[in-house]
Design an enzyme around this catalytic site. Structure first.
Site, PDB file in Angstrom:
ATOM      1  N   TYR A 166      -1.202  62.233  23.099  1.00 54.36           N
ATOM      2  CA  TYR A 166      -2.318  62.577  23.824  1.00 54.36           C
ATOM      3  C   TYR A 166      -3.604  61.295  23.922  1.00 54.36           C
ATOM      4  CZ  TYR A 166      -4.543  65.995  26.996  1.00 54.36           C
ATOM      5  OH  TYR A 166      -5.049  66.555  28.096  1.00 54.36           O
ATOM      6  N   LYS A 172     -11.021  64.997  26.086  1.00 51.53           N
ATOM      7  CA  LYS A 172     -11.018  66.531  26.051  1.00 51.53           C
ATOM      8  C   LYS A 172     -12.066  66.916  24.982  1.00 51.53           C
ATOM      9  CE  LYS A 172      -8.281  67.570  29.469  1.00 51.53           C
ATOM     10  NZ  LYS A 172      -8.954  67.990  30.752  1.00 51.53           N
TER      11      LYS A 172
HETATM   12  N1  LIG Z   1      -0.914  70.254  32.975  1.00 53.04           N
HETATM   13  C1  LIG Z   1      -1.267  70.408  31.899  1.00 53.04           C
HETATM   14  O1  LIG Z   1      -0.221  70.405  30.741  1.00 53.04           O
HETATM   15  C2  LIG Z   1      -2.580  70.916  31.170  1.00 53.04           C
HETATM   16  C3  LIG Z   1      -2.959  71.342  30.000  1.00 53.04           C
HETATM   17  C4  LIG Z   1      -4.261  71.715  29.698  1.00 53.04           C
HETATM   18  C5  LIG Z   1      -5.226  71.084  30.505  1.00 53.04           C
HETATM   19  N2  LIG Z   1      -4.895  70.442  31.697  1.00 53.04           N
HETATM   20  C6  LIG Z   1      -6.054  70.130  32.342  1.00 53.04           C
HETATM   21  O2  LIG Z   1      -6.000  70.651  33.843  1.00 53.04           O
HETATM   22  C7  LIG Z   1      -6.807  69.897  34.751  1.00 53.04           C
HETATM   23  C8  LIG Z   1      -5.957  70.037  35.958  1.00 53.04           C
HETATM   24  O3  LIG Z   1      -4.884  69.150  35.811  1.00 53.04           O
HETATM   25  P1  LIG Z   1      -3.208  69.575  36.224  1.00 53.04           P
HETATM   26  O4  LIG Z   1      -2.543  69.583  35.044  1.00 53.04           O
HETATM   27  O5  LIG Z   1      -3.423  70.642  37.400  1.00 53.04           O
HETATM   28  O6  LIG Z   1      -2.873  68.344  36.954  1.00 53.04           O
HETATM   29  P2  LIG Z   1      -3.016  67.649  38.481  1.00 53.04           P
HETATM   30  O7  LIG Z   1      -2.561  66.342  38.471  1.00 53.04           O
HETATM   31  O8  LIG Z   1      -2.271  68.726  39.684  1.00 53.04           O
HETATM   32  O9  LIG Z   1      -4.467  67.790  38.762  1.00 53.04           O
HETATM   33  C9  LIG Z   1      -5.578  66.588  38.211  1.00 53.04           C
HETATM   34  C10 LIG Z   1      -6.437  66.414  39.286  1.00 53.04           C
HETATM   35  O10 LIG Z   1      -7.218  65.383  39.011  1.00 53.04           O
HETATM   36  C11 LIG Z   1      -7.808  64.800  40.265  1.00 53.04           C
HETATM   37  N3  LIG Z   1      -8.490  63.550  39.952  1.00 53.04           N
HETATM   38  C12 LIG Z   1      -8.158  62.389  39.103  1.00 53.04           C
HETATM   39  N4  LIG Z   1      -9.067  61.658  39.170  1.00 53.04           N
HETATM   40  C13 LIG Z   1     -10.105  61.996  40.129  1.00 53.04           C
HETATM   41  C14 LIG Z   1     -11.399  61.575  40.404  1.00 53.04           C
HETATM   42  N5  LIG Z   1     -11.789  60.318  40.169  1.00 53.04           N
HETATM   43  N6  LIG Z   1     -11.985  62.222  41.340  1.00 53.04           N
HETATM   44  C15 LIG Z   1     -11.751  63.638  41.565  1.00 53.04           C
HETATM   45  N7  LIG Z   1     -10.487  64.173  41.467  1.00 53.04           N
HETATM   46  C16 LIG Z   1      -9.926  63.283  40.650  1.00 53.04           C
HETATM   47  C17 LIG Z   1      -6.554  64.515  41.008  1.00 53.04           C
HETATM   48  O11 LIG Z   1      -6.592  64.260  42.515  1.00 53.04           O
HETATM   49  C18 LIG Z   1      -5.583  66.051  40.685  1.00 53.04           C
HETATM   50  O12 LIG Z   1      -5.901  66.664  41.583  1.00 53.04           O
HETATM   51  C19 LIG Z   1      -7.233  68.566  34.216  1.00 53.04           C
HETATM   52  O13 LIG Z   1      -8.358  68.628  33.471  1.00 53.04           O
HETATM   53  C20 LIG Z   1      -5.783  68.578  32.958  1.00 53.04           C
HETATM   54  O14 LIG Z   1      -6.436  67.826  31.852  1.00 53.04           O
HETATM   55  C21 LIG Z   1      -3.603  70.224  32.002  1.00 53.04           C
END
Ligand SMILES: NC(=O)c1ccc[n+]([C@@H]2O[C@H](COP(=O)([O-])OP(=O)(O)OC[C@H]3O[C@@H](n4cnc5c(N)ncnc54)[C@H](O)[C@@H]3O)[C@@H](O)[C@H]2O)c1
Length: 255
Positions: free
Chosen positions: A154, A161
């Protein structure tokens, strides 16, 4: 309209596919009585296409969280659809490839800076951009991946984070006087575009599947989305600066 979020007006960022955590949040929120406005980054026509799969078609506003112009214009654009906001969902994360997959010692500052701007600082930027539309009882909710530990692949996203978790506490501190809460959901690994961009992400998948006390589905975004809804609702009126783990209990065990 009935439901947990009846009458609430929400701004939901972060939809890019129907696997996005934000998509599940928007869908469940609508099913529970909320009016949802989405923001999309980059491929707007794709986001608009995905938005049409929601129970109610939701408007999509373009937002790059690193753009001062987009942030400055956000409140006016949201006002074209709703007269205020009761909740804002930050579901945004990005780090250049150099920052992930074991690259911690070599990632250049420019790439780390991008990761921190998009994934950490933007939590505050988004909240401030939406603040003119918010009032007491409002809530900001974001998504983290447990940053109390150093995970194998990570790397700088973990640092981002950790910063996000701190930023949420500071937002709780600074917006508390206005009656606005800030809380995070620490989700376990879910197969989204963001997750797939992390080389070695399968290590998380294997660990969670094998060890989470409640078990863990890598393709079910609903538990994380449900927690977001709960934090946006009126059922956590005195909770702010908190992190709720939705990880099948993985964080609680030594393994
Ligand atoms: N998927 C996992 O395993 C997981 C676990 C814990 C936390 N998260 C967190 O959840 C959140 C959503 O991620 P996800 O997993 O749904 O993936 P995802 O790829 O579906 O969503 C990530 C989003 O970030 C947006 N983004 C990136 N750069 C940007 C910018 N400059 N301005 C505006 N938007 C921007 C993208 O367009 C996308 O919609 C993130 O913060 C991620 O770190 C994900």
């Amino acid at each position: 309209m009935s439901g947990l979020l009846a009458g609430k007006r929400l701004l939901v960022t972060g939809v890019i596919t129907d696997a996005s955590i934000a998509f599940s949040v928007a869908k469940l929120a609508q099913e529970n009585g909320a009016q949802v406005v989405l923001t999309g980054y980059g491929r707007l026509s794709l986001v608009e296409r995905i938005a049409r799969r929601l129970p109610e078609p939701a408007p999509v506003i373009e937002l790059d969280v690193t753009s001062p112009e987009h942030l400055a214009g956000l409140a006016d654009k949201v006002r074209e659809h709703v007269d205020g906001l009761d909740g804002v969902v930050h579901s945004i994360g990005f780090a250049p490839q150099s920052c992930l997959g074991g690259g911690f010692l070599d990632a250049p500052w420019e790439d780390v800076a991008t990761a921190l701007q998009v994934s950490t600082y933007s939590y505050k930027s988004l909240a401030m951009a939406a603040l003119p539309l918010m009032s007491a009882g409002g809530a900001v909710v974001g998504l983290t991946f447990d940053a109390t530990k150093a995970w194998p692949v990570y790397d700088w996203m973990g640092v981002a984070k950790a910063g996000l978790e701190s930023a949420s506490r500071y937002l709780a501190l600074h917006l508390g006087k206005q009656g606005i809460r800030s809380n995070l959901v620490a989700a376990g690994p879910l197969r989204t575009i963001a997750a797939k961009s992390i080389p070695g992400f399968d290590q998380f998948e294997d660990a969670w599947t094998a060890r989470a006390p409640l078990g863990w589905s890598l393709t079910d975004q609903e538990p994380a989305a449900r927690a977001c809804l709960a934090l946006l609702s009126d059922w956590f009126p005195a909770t702010t600066g908190e992190i709720v783990h939705v990880d099948g209990g993985y964080h609680a065990i030594g393994a």
